[in-house]
Design an enzyme around this catalytic site. Sequence first.
Site, short mmCIF file in Angstrom:
data_model
loop_
_atom_site.label_atom_id
_atom_site.label_comp_id
_atom_site.label_asym_id
_atom_site.label_seq_id
_atom_site.Cartn_x
_atom_site.Cartn_y
_atom_site.Cartn_z
N SER A 138 9.79 33.16 -78.88
CA SER A 138 8.75 34.12 -78.50
C SER A 138 9.40 35.36 -77.91
O SER A 138 10.52 35.28 -77.35
CB SER A 138 7.83 33.49 -77.46
OG SER A 138 6.95 34.46 -76.92
N TYR A 148 7.05 29.17 -69.30
CA TYR A 148 7.05 29.38 -70.75
C TYR A 148 8.22 30.29 -71.17
O TYR A 148 8.89 30.03 -72.17
CB TYR A 148 5.70 29.97 -71.17
CG TYR A 148 5.54 30.16 -72.66
CD1 TYR A 148 5.29 29.08 -73.50
CD2 TYR A 148 5.63 31.43 -73.23
CE1 TYR A 148 5.14 29.25 -74.86
CE2 TYR A 148 5.48 31.62 -74.60
CZ TYR A 148 5.23 30.52 -75.40
OH TYR A 148 5.08 30.69 -76.76
#
Length: 261
Positions: A138, A148
């Site tokens: 990501s 994350y």
Amino acid sequence: MATALVTGASAGLGKEYAVQLAGRGHDLVLVARDRGRLDLLAEELSERYGSRVEVLVADLSDRAATGRVADRLADPERPVDLLVNNAGFGSRRGFVRGDLAEEEAALEVMVRAVMVLSHAAAGAMRARGRGAILNVSSVASYAVMGHYSAIKAYVTVFTEALATELAPHGVTATAVCPGFVHTEFHQRAEMNMSRLPDALWLDAGDVVRSSLDDVARGRVVSVPSWTYKAVVGVLRAAPRGLTRTVAGSLAARRRSPHRPG
Ligand SMILES: NC(=O)c1ccc[n+]([C@@H]2O[C@H](COP(=O)([O-])OP(=O)(O)OC[C@H]3O[C@@H](n4cnc5c(N)ncnc54)[C@H](OP(=O)(O)O)[C@@H]3O)[C@@H](O)[C@H]2O)c1
């Protein structure tokens, strides 16, 4: 016909990888927890493209289940030419207020399973002198968006290391770093994305197409869209303190609850 194994193939980017890979002539092994959705997709891809499609139901937060997927990747009788480590999920809550069990599951699915499955696939591919691994990371791996970001930073750096180690053996590794993509990701994590400008949303089809093209080119890091190439460029150049401040205010906005209207 080449075979691709896609994790998280029941929805979102993983489903799109399965569809586009079938369209490019691959047979498939589809991995996720939802058997109903995987069976439907397998039927659709067999009918539409004539692909041979296996369904392998596995919860990648469960080590025994991850081991079964690794065994499938290492099977010399049924070679897998492309591994797409895509399964993953987000969390709306901050790390401290969040549920520790969910954070541990995030590590299992997006770090440990990526590592274990890459190990199994890389060993088999190295022995054959060909193959490719695509790990879905990501843009968050360059930012500071909670646990994350730490998880996705692992995925990006791990993939770069894997690519370096595998390069002399005819095997490639690519980390794809998308920005915000229209999938079930934000809805599942109950994130309020209503204030995100349209210009920052990516289409899953475009992300998958450009990352598969980058795999074919042997690129190590693939950032879909010019907008997010620019974002990554800025994140890499910006002072880390500024990155933390901006990421903190964006996270606070995302955590705000849904309100009608
Ligand atoms: N959407 C975005 O904005 C975005 C941006 C950058 C990166 N990503 C990354 O893209 C990847 C795919 O996410 P998505 O956006 O496509 O989300 P999605 O639409 O919610 O799909 C997630 C997929 O992961 C599978 N999955 C979740 N937990 C699993 C588990 N424990 N075991 C096995 N499979 C599991 C789900 O299948 P089952 O529920 O059937 O198990 C589903 O197929 C993730 O790694 C995510 O971090 C997404």
